[in-house]
Design an enzyme around this catalytic site. Structure first.
Site, short mmCIF file in Angstrom:
data_model
loop_
_atom_site.label_atom_id
_atom_site.label_comp_id
_atom_site.label_asym_id
_atom_site.label_seq_id
_atom_site.Cartn_x
_atom_site.Cartn_y
_atom_site.Cartn_z
CD1 TRP A 179 -1.78 1.83 -5.77
CD2 TRP A 179 -2.13 3.39 -4.35
NE1 TRP A 179 -2.89 2.40 -6.32
CE2 TRP A 179 -2.94 3.65 -5.50
CE3 TRP A 179 -2.01 4.09 -3.13
CZ2 TRP A 179 -4.16 4.78 -5.51
CZ3 TRP A 179 -3.10 5.29 -3.32
CH2 TRP A 179 -4.07 5.31 -4.31
CG HIS A 180 0.16 6.10 -0.84
ND1 HIS A 180 -0.39 4.93 -0.20
CD2 HIS A 180 -1.02 7.02 -0.59
CE1 HIS A 180 -1.51 5.00 0.15
NE2 HIS A 180 -1.82 6.35 0.04
N GLY A 181 3.44 6.09 -4.16
CA GLY A 181 4.74 6.49 -4.66
C GLY A 181 5.84 5.87 -5.12
CG PHE A 184 -0.25 9.76 -3.96
CD1 PHE A 184 1.12 9.81 -3.91
CD2 PHE A 184 -1.01 10.56 -2.89
CE1 PHE A 184 1.99 10.44 -3.04
CE2 PHE A 184 -0.44 11.18 -1.84
CZ PHE A 184 1.08 11.17 -2.06
N GLY A 201 0.86 -1.24 0.09
CA GLY A 201 0.11 -0.03 0.01
C GLY A 201 0.63 1.20 -0.06
#
Length: 469
Positions: free
Chosen positions: A321-323, A469, A318
Site C-alpha cells: 500500500w505504501h508504494g 504514498f 500494508g
C-alpha cells in the site's frame, strides 16, 4: 497545495476560515466540500474528476447495500463489486507501472522485447481516500453505520482537506455525527491552532533541517560505517517529525473546523516491541489494516499457523500500500515476520522489566533496519546500505557527501533525538498531539511559528514525505 507553503498559510487558510465562520451552519459542509475540491485541484484539475467518481461510486453502493439488506438480502455481492471497483482504480494508477516494469525485467532475462507503455501518473492522495471509501462500504455492510443519503456530507468526508493528502485515515462511522452537528468554540479553535503551529514547526524546523543528512547519506554509492548510521538516524528522525508533524497539523485544522480526529502517533520510538510500535505509529492505518484486512483474513481465530500467516500477509499488503516498489514489499515482510515471531514467543511489554531499555533499543534497531528499505531506491541499494552499517565499506567519513552538510543539521539531529528519548521516556505524554512534551507559552510558540514561516519563505519547496504514498 501543501500545508507548509506560503500560499496555504497566507491565502487559502485565512480566506477559508473567514468564509467558514461567516457561513450559516447548514451550509458549512458545502463550503468545506468546495474548499477541499479547490485544495485538491490546485495540484491537477483533471484528477478531480477521478476523485469525484470514486466518491459517487462508494456513496451509491453504500445505499444499494443498505437497501438490499433492508429487503432481506445480504448485500455481499454489491460489497464485492464496490471493493473491486475501488481496488482496480487504485491498482491501475498506483501499480500499473510497477507491474509492467517487473514484467519487462522478467522478459528481458528471457530474451524477449519489453512492453513499451506510457507512464501512469499517480494521483496524489489516492491511497488515503480509497481506503476511506472502502471502510465506508464495509461498515455499511457490517451495519456499523447507516449510509448517508446526504451526498454533500459524504463527499465532504472523503475530500476533507485537512487529512486529504496524507491522512490520518478516517472512518465515516467515527465522524458521521460530527458532519450532522459539531460545536465551534474558541477553546477548540485555540487547541487546533496550537496543534497546527506545533506540527508546522516539527515539519519545517526539525524534519526539513535534518533532511540533508539523510539525503546525502543515501545518495552515496558506498557510504562508510559512520555515514550510513548517521544517515539512518537522520532519516528515522526526519520521517517521524515530518509525518507526525503533518498529522498534528491535520488534527489541528480539524479542531479549527469543529472536528475531532483520532490521534495518529504516540511516541512510537520508545516501543518495547514491533507489536507495540504498530500501536503507536500511524495508528489510523494500523487499526485500518487490523479491522479491514487482518480480521477478515481470519485474525487469530484459525490456530497458530494461520495467525502467523495473517499477520505476515497483512503487513506485506500494508507495505505494498505504501508504494509500488519491491522495497516496500520487503519492508512489509520484515515487519510481518517480526510480528509473527513476537506472537510465537509471546513477547510482551512491561514498564517494570529491568530489560526495558534493551527492549526499546532492540525494537528501535529493527525499525531502523526496516526504514533502510523504506528509504532506498531499490532492494540492492538497501542491502548495500545495510552492509555499510556493518562497517564493510570503511569506518570514517569520506571526503565528499555527508561531510558537506551544514552543522545546523547535525545540531538539529541531536536535538530531535533528545526530544524523542528524554521527553518521551520521562514525561510520557498523554497525547502525541501536544508534541514534543515542552510546555511553551502560546507567545513562545507563536515566535517559533514565525521563525518556521520565515525559514519556509527563504527555502525551496519541501513536500511531506507521505505525499508519495
Amino acid at each position: 497545495m501543501v500545508f507548509s507553503s506560503t500560499v496555504f498559510i497566507f491565502l487559502f487558510l485565512p480566506l477559508f476560515l473567514m468564509l467558514y465562520y461567516l457561513t450559516p451552519g447548514r451550509w458549512k459542509n458545502l463550503l468545506l466540500l468546495v474548499a477541499s475540491y479547490s485544495f485538491y485541484a490546485w495540484w491537477r484539475v483533471d484528477f478531480l474528476a477521478l476523485f469525484i467518481g470514486v466518491t459517487l461510486w462508494n456513496w451509491v453502493f453504500g445505499n444499494l447495500i443498505y437497501q438490499r439488506q433492508q429487503a432481506g438480502g445480504s448485500g455481499k455481492n454489491l460489497l464485492t463489486v464496490a471493493i473491486i471497483g475501488d481496488l482496480l482504480t487504485l491498482g491501475y494508477f498506483k501499480y500499473a507501472d510497477f507491474g509492467i516494469d517487473s514484467l519487462n525485467g522478467l522478459m528481458a532475462t528471457m530474451g524477449y522485447e519489453p512492453f513499451d507503455l506510457a507512464h501512469v501518473l499517480l494521483p496524489i492522495g489516492i491511497s488515503f481516500y480509497t481506503f476511506q471509501a472502502i471502510s465506508y462500504v464495509i461498515d455499511v455492510y457490517r451495519k456499523d453505520v447507516k449510509p448517508t443519503k446526504n451526498l454533500i456530507d459524504f463527499a465532504a468526508f472523503i475530500a476533507l482537506f485537512p487529512q486529504l493528502i496524507a491522512g490520518p485515515v478516517l472512518r465515516y462511522k467515527d465522524l458521521a455525527d460530527q458532519f450532522e452537528s459539531r460545536s465551534h468554540t474558541l477553546e477548540k479553535f485555540n487547541e487546533g491552532a496550537w496543534l497546527f503551529m506545533i506540527g508546522f514547526c516539527k515539519k519545517v524546523l526539525i524534519a526539513d533541517t535534518i533532511a540533508p543528512i539523510a539525503d546525502a547519506s543515501f545518495a552515496l554509492e558506498s557510504p562508510t560505517f559512520l555515514e550510513s548510521w548517521l544517515g539512518i538516524f537522520a532519516y528515522t528522525s526526519q520521517l517521524y517529525f515530518d509525518f507526525s508533524g503533518y498529522s498534528d497539523m491535520a488534527i489541528g485544522l480539524g479542531l479549527m473546523l469543529g472536528f475531532r480526529f483520532i490521534n495518529n502517533f504516540n511516541q512510537p520510538y520508545i516501543s518495547q516491541s514491533i507489536t507495540e510500535f504498530w500501536r503507536r505509529w500511524h495508528i489510523s492505518l494500523s487499526s485500518w489494516l487490523r479491522d479491514y484486512l487482518y480480521i477478515p483474513l481470519g485474525g487469530n481465530r484459525g490456530g497458530a499457523f494461520l495467525t502467523y500467516r495473517n499477520l505476515f500477509l497483512t503487513m506485506l499488503l500494508g507495505g505494498l500500500w505504501h508504494g509500488a516498489n519491491w522495497t516496500f514489499l520487503v519492508w512489509g515482510a520484515w515487519h510481518g515476520l517480526i510480528l509473527a515471531f513476537e506472537r510465537y514467543f509471546k513477547l510482551g511489554t512491561s514498564d517494570t522489566d529491568p530489560l526495558k531499555a534493551a527492549r526499546i533499543l532492540t525494537t528501535l534497531l529493527l525499525v531502523m533496519m526496516g526504514w533502510v528499505f523504506f528509504r532506498a531506491d531499490n532492494v540492492g541499494t538497501a542491502f548495500e546500505f545495510l552492509y555499510s552499517m556493518l562497517g564493510l565499506n570503511g569506518l570514517e567519513f569520506s571526503v565528499k557527501g555527508i561531510a558537506d552538510v551544514a552543522s545546523l543539521s547535525f545540531l538539529m539531529l541531536c536535538f530531535s533525538w533528545w526530544l524523542i528519548f528524554y521527553r518521551g521516556l520521562n514525561q510520557r505524554l498523554k497525547s502525541e498531539s501536544v508534541p514534543i512534551g515542552i510546555n511553551y507559552s502560546q507567545l513562545a510558540m507563536c515566535g517559533l511559528f514565525a521563525v518556521a514561516v520565515s525559514k519556509l519563505m527563504a527555502e525551496s519547496y519541501s513536500p511531506f514525505l507521505y505525499f508519495q504514498f
